[in-house]
Scaffold this motif. Structure first.
Motif, PDB file in Angstrom:
ATOM      1  N   ALA A 126      53.281  36.260  38.051  1.00 55.87           N
ATOM      2  CA  ALA A 126      52.557  35.549  39.106  1.00 55.87           C
ATOM      3  C   ALA A 126      51.142  35.181  38.645  1.00 55.87           C
ATOM      4  O   ALA A 126      50.676  34.065  38.899  1.00 55.87           O
ATOM      5  N   SER A 127      50.480  36.095  37.940  1.00 51.30           N
ATOM      6  CA  SER A 127      49.118  35.818  37.451  1.00 51.30           C
ATOM      7  C   SER A 127      49.106  34.653  36.473  1.00 51.30           C
ATOM      8  O   SER A 127      48.217  33.790  36.532  1.00 51.30           O
ATOM      9  N   ARG A 128      50.076  34.616  35.581  1.00 51.93           N
ATOM     10  CA  ARG A 128      50.163  33.488  34.641  1.00 51.93           C
ATOM     11  C   ARG A 128      50.382  32.180  35.392  1.00 51.93           C
ATOM     12  O   ARG A 128      49.787  31.146  35.061  1.00 51.93           O
ATOM     13  N   HIS A 129      51.227  32.230  36.402  1.00 46.47           N
ATOM     14  CA  HIS A 129      51.501  31.038  37.205  1.00 46.47           C
ATOM     15  C   HIS A 129      50.224  30.554  37.901  1.00 46.47           C
ATOM     16  O   HIS A 129      49.923  29.351  37.911  1.00 46.47           O
ATOM     17  N   VAL A 130      49.470  31.484  38.464  1.00 46.52           N
ATOM     18  CA  VAL A 130      48.222  31.146  39.153  1.00 46.52           C
ATOM     19  C   VAL A 130      47.239  30.510  38.168  1.00 46.52           C
ATOM     20  O   VAL A 130      46.619  29.481  38.465  1.00 46.52           O
ATOM     21  N   LYS A 131      47.086  31.103  36.995  1.00 49.07           N
ATOM     22  CA  LYS A 131      46.189  30.542  35.968  1.00 49.07           C
ATOM     23  C   LYS A 131      46.645  29.155  35.542  1.00 49.07           C
ATOM     24  O   LYS A 131      45.824  28.250  35.369  1.00 49.07           O
ATOM     25  N   ASN A 132      47.946  28.985  35.366  1.00 46.36           N
ATOM     26  CA  ASN A 132      48.486  27.685  34.943  1.00 46.36           C
ATOM     27  C   ASN A 132      48.250  26.595  35.985  1.00 46.36           C
ATOM     28  O   ASN A 132      48.238  25.411  35.654  1.00 46.36           O
ATOM     29  N   GLU A 133      48.046  27.007  37.235  1.00 45.81           N
ATOM     30  CA  GLU A 133      47.761  26.047  38.309  1.00 45.81           C
ATOM     31  C   GLU A 133      46.267  25.753  38.428  1.00 45.81           C
ATOM     32  O   GLU A 133      45.836  25.059  39.346  1.00 45.81           O
ATOM     33  N   GLY A 134      45.466  26.315  37.513  1.00 45.83           N
ATOM     34  CA  GLY A 134      44.046  26.012  37.473  1.00 45.83           C
ATOM     35  C   GLY A 134      43.154  26.941  38.272  1.00 45.83           C
ATOM     36  O   GLY A 134      41.980  26.635  38.507  1.00 45.83           O
ATOM     37  N   TYR A 135      43.668  28.075  38.696  1.00 46.59           N
ATOM     38  CA  TYR A 135      42.886  29.044  39.450  1.00 46.59           C
ATOM     39  C   TYR A 135      42.224  30.028  38.490  1.00 46.59           C
ATOM     40  O   TYR A 135      42.761  30.345  37.433  1.00 46.59           O
ATOM     41  N   GLU A 136      41.072  30.525  38.899  1.00 46.25           N
ATOM     42  CA  GLU A 136      40.382  31.574  38.155  1.00 46.25           C
ATOM     43  C   GLU A 136      40.758  32.917  38.776  1.00 46.25           C
ATOM     44  O   GLU A 136      40.578  33.121  39.985  1.00 46.25           O
ATOM     45  N   ILE A 137      41.279  33.825  37.977  1.00 47.64           N
ATOM     46  CA  ILE A 137      41.615  35.155  38.457  1.00 47.64           C
ATOM     47  C   ILE A 137      40.320  35.978  38.492  1.00 47.64           C
ATOM     48  O   ILE A 137      39.664  36.159  37.470  1.00 47.64           O
ATOM     49  N   LEU A 138      39.956  36.457  39.672  1.00 47.20           N
ATOM     50  CA  LEU A 138      38.750  37.264  39.823  1.00 47.20           C
ATOM     51  C   LEU A 138      39.046  38.756  39.729  1.00 47.20           C
ATOM     52  O   LEU A 138      38.222  39.522  39.242  1.00 47.20           O
ATOM     53  N   ASP A 139      40.225  39.148  40.220  1.00 50.79           N
ATOM     54  CA  ASP A 139      40.571  40.566  40.235  1.00 50.79           C
ATOM     55  C   ASP A 139      42.080  40.709  40.408  1.00 50.79           C
ATOM     56  O   ASP A 139      42.740  39.815  40.946  1.00 50.79           O
ATOM     57  N   ARG A 140      42.569  41.839  39.917  1.00 43.46           N
ATOM     58  CA  ARG A 140      43.981  42.187  40.109  1.00 43.46           C
ATOM     59  C   ARG A 140      44.048  43.622  40.593  1.00 43.46           C
ATOM     60  O   ARG A 140      43.262  44.469  40.190  1.00 43.46           O
ATOM     61  N   ASN A 141      44.983  43.872  41.465  1.00 41.94           N
ATOM     62  CA  ASN A 141      45.222  45.208  42.009  1.00 41.94           C
ATOM     63  C   ASN A 141      43.957  45.825  42.592  1.00 41.94           C
ATOM     64  O   ASN A 141      43.653  46.993  42.344  1.00 41.94           O
ATOM     65  N   PHE A 142      43.236  45.030  43.366  1.00 38.74           N
ATOM     66  CA  PHE A 142      42.060  45.543  44.052  1.00 38.74           C
ATOM     67  C   PHE A 142      42.531  46.480  45.162  1.00 38.74           C
ATOM     68  O   PHE A 142      43.347  46.106  46.005  1.00 38.74           O
ATOM     69  N   SER A 143      42.021  47.698  45.150  1.00 45.66           N
ATOM     70  CA  SER A 143      42.461  48.640  46.171  1.00 45.66           C
ATOM     71  C   SER A 143      41.276  49.250  46.891  1.00 45.66           C
ATOM     72  O   SER A 143      40.163  49.348  46.358  1.00 45.66           O
ATOM     73  N   SER A 144      41.539  49.618  48.114  1.00 41.26           N
ATOM     74  CA  SER A 144      40.571  50.300  48.959  1.00 41.26           C
ATOM     75  C   SER A 144      41.348  51.338  49.756  1.00 41.26           C
ATOM     76  O   SER A 144      42.564  51.452  49.614  1.00 41.26           O
ATOM     77  N   LYS A 145      40.656  52.034  50.629  1.00 39.35           N
ATOM     78  CA  LYS A 145      41.361  53.007  51.461  1.00 39.35           C
ATOM     79  C   LYS A 145      42.300  52.315  52.453  1.00 39.35           C
ATOM     80  O   LYS A 145      43.165  52.945  53.029  1.00 39.35           O
ATOM     81  N   PHE A 146      42.137  51.012  52.614  1.00 37.69           N
ATOM     82  CA  PHE A 146      42.963  50.264  53.560  1.00 37.69           C
ATOM     83  C   PHE A 146      44.259  49.750  52.944  1.00 37.69           C
ATOM     84  O   PHE A 146      45.254  49.586  53.627  1.00 37.69           O
TER      85      PHE A 146
END
Length: 112
Positions: free
Chosen positions: A16-36
């Motif tokens: 999915a990340s490769r697909h997002v990048k290939n569509e011209g998006y900048e990946i800022l973060d992956r698997n961002f987690s919080s207590k929520f």
């Protein structure tokens, strides 16, 4: 969750990340987690933040049904936390990427 399921999830998020990048998006973060909860991919394009949930399946059911209302509420709370933590006040949307039998579908700006 067993090792096979964990590795399948990581592999799906990589696809999915490769697909997002290939569509011209900048990946800022992956698997961002919080207590929520957790957000699989945070990306940006045209000054809009995209909080992307990835759901994949090898089964005969559609991956879209793996995003429950409870999970969606956790995503929204995690988005609020992310925006607050990073001092952001920008437009955003929640997207869903499903992967079924190597077919990728990107559903943008979802709500439940």
């Amino acid at each position: 969750m067993g090792l096979n399921e964990y590795l399948f999830g990581i592999s799906s998020e990589d696809i999915a990340s490769r697909h997002v990048k290939n569509e011209g998006y900048e990946i800022l973060d992956r698997n961002f987690s919080s207590k929520f909860g957790e957000i699989d991919i945070i990306a940006k394009k045209d000054e809009i933040l995209h909080f992307i949930e990835v759901k994949a399946t090898k089964g005969e059911y559609e991956a879209i049904y793996r995003l429950t209302p409870a999970k969606f509420e956790k995503i929204l709370k995690t988005i609020d936390f992310y925006l607050l933590q990073n001092g952001l006040n920008s437009d955003f949307q929640v997207d869903l990427i499903t992967i079924e039998n190597n077919n990728i579908k990107w559903i943008k700006n979802i709500s439940l």
